[in-house]
Every structure is written in structure tokens, then in C-alpha cells.
Enzyme design. Structure first.
Site: not given
Ligand code: E4P
Length: 217
Positions: A27, A82-84
Site C-alpha cells: 500500500t 514498514v515502507k520508507v
């Protein structure tokens, strides 16, 4: 190649997951906004449906604040990645979260150098955006090839997660190059089943069956 579905729409995820087509979900803030749902709530629901990694993206831009957000997202479920973003602050956050045992997806990658930095920072996934490069008349698939070569040269374990996929053709090209994962909208995954000769052949078979009065049940 693993398939991730690039959406926050629960119905689409369920449909593909039931068919065994979904190895994970990605997402981003735009997709969450489009769903109209609360990020924590919808992400938890996705994690309950899909066994594989579910990427949820931070919205802070400073490393300290990203870390707070990342740790909160990581608590949603064990399968959160976790998207960074691929900024210096994002790389710092990636290193800390990876050292803590959290999966990290470093997103918005547009160069081989960026991918090299993400691997050094311990990223689980690197997300090169093919379609957005193609939109600028650049070669997104060439970037996937370059990253594959570099990671293989040095044995980096970071998985190449081809993103911003626009067509079924992108999927097979990524698989040929050796991308570990491709994330695509549900419509693109479904379009992989289409072929004009399949449609034509089926029409001919059905016409013959009708003429001959073939009935099975
Ligand atoms: C990947 O993780 C992103 O969510 C996505 O693939 C971006 O795709 P777009 O360029 O079509 O927005």
C-alpha cells in the site's frame, strides 16, 4: 517470482488471495487515501487476510518521526513491512528498524545507486518504480536488470520488488530478469490471463460444440 497486489481494496485482495495469487500486499498513502479507510484499521484487516508481507508506508519525513511511525505500524501484525522513502532519513530509519528485526520496504527507488544504499542499510525489499520511469521516456526494466546484476555481484539479500507496474508485459519481463517480487494492481494481474488467440480459439470450440450439440451435464 512472488506476486504482491498493490492496493488497499479488501475485495480485490480477498479475490486474488483465494486463488493463491497473492504472496503479499503493498500500500502507499495514495492507495490508503483512495480506500477512504483509516490506515491502521485497513492495514490490520489486510494483515489478517494475507499471510505474506504487507507494506504500510510512513508519512513523516524526519528520521526520528519516521521511526516512531514505523514502530507503530510494525505493531499492527507480524507480517508488516514498514515502507520508507528512499531519502537519507528513510535509509537511517531502515537501518534501525531492520536491526530491530522489522521488515523494511524502501520505496520510491529510481536508480541503481539508491538500490545499493538500501541494501547496505539492510532493507528487506527495494521498490524500483518501473512505470514512473517509463512515463518519463526512461527504461524502468533496465533499472531492474541493473539492480539484479549489482545485488548478485555481491550477494545482497535485499529482495527486488518491482513496483509501479503498468502492464501484464511488465510482469513477464520482470520475471525474465529475475525480480524477486512484482507488485501490481489487481487489474494487471488479471490481465495476465488474456490472449486474443485464447478468445478466438474458445469461440471456435464453442461454436463447434453448439453445432454438434455437445452436452456434458
Ligand atoms: C509500490 O509499492 C507503489 O505502491 C506502486 O507500485 C506505485 O505505483 P504507481 O506508479 O502506479 O502509483
Amino acid at each position: 517470482m512472488k506476486f504482491f497486489v498493490d492496493t488497499a481494496e479488501i475485495d480485490q485482495i480477498k479475490e486474488l488471495n483465494d486463488l493463491g495469487m497473492v504472496d503479499g500486499v503493498t500500500t502507499n498513502p495514495s492507495l490508503i487515501a483512495k480506500s477512504g479507510r483509516d490506515i491502521l484499521e485497513v492495514t490490520k484487516e489486510i494483515c489478517d487476510i494475507v499471510a505474506g508481507p504487507v507494506s504500510a508506508e510512513v508519512v513523516a519525513t524526519e528520521a526520528d518521526a519516521m521511526l516512531v511511525e514505523g514502530r507503530k505500524l510494525a505493531k499492527i501484525a507480524d507480517n508488516i513491512a514498514v515502507k520508507v522513502p528512499l531519502t537519507w532519513a528513510g535509509l537511517k530509519t531502515c537501518k534501525t528498524l531492520s536491526d530491530e528485526g522489522t521488515m523494511v520496504n524502501v520505496t520510491l527507488c529510481f536508480s541503481a545507486n539508491q538500490a545499493l544504499l538500501a541494501a547496505k542499510a539492510g532493507a528487506t525489499f527495494i521498490s524500483p518504480f518501473i512505470g514512473r520511469l517509463d512515463d518519463l521516456n526512461m527504461d524502468g526494466l533496465e533499472l531492474i536488470e541493473d539492480i539484479r546484476t549489482i545485488y548478485d555481484n555481491y550477494g545482497y539479500e535485499t529482495q527486488i520488488l518491482a513496483a509501479s507496474i503498468r502492464s501484464a508485459n511488465h510482469m513477464s519481463e520482470c520475471a525474465k530478469i529475475g525480480a524477486d517480487v512484482a507488485t501490481a494492481p489487481a487489474s494487471v494481474i488479471k490481465a495476465m490471463a488474456n490472449h486474443v488467440l485464447t478468445d478466438k480459439g474458445l469461440a471456435a470450440f464453442l461454436a463447434d460444440a453448439d453445432k454438434a450439440g455437445i452436452k456434458i451435464v
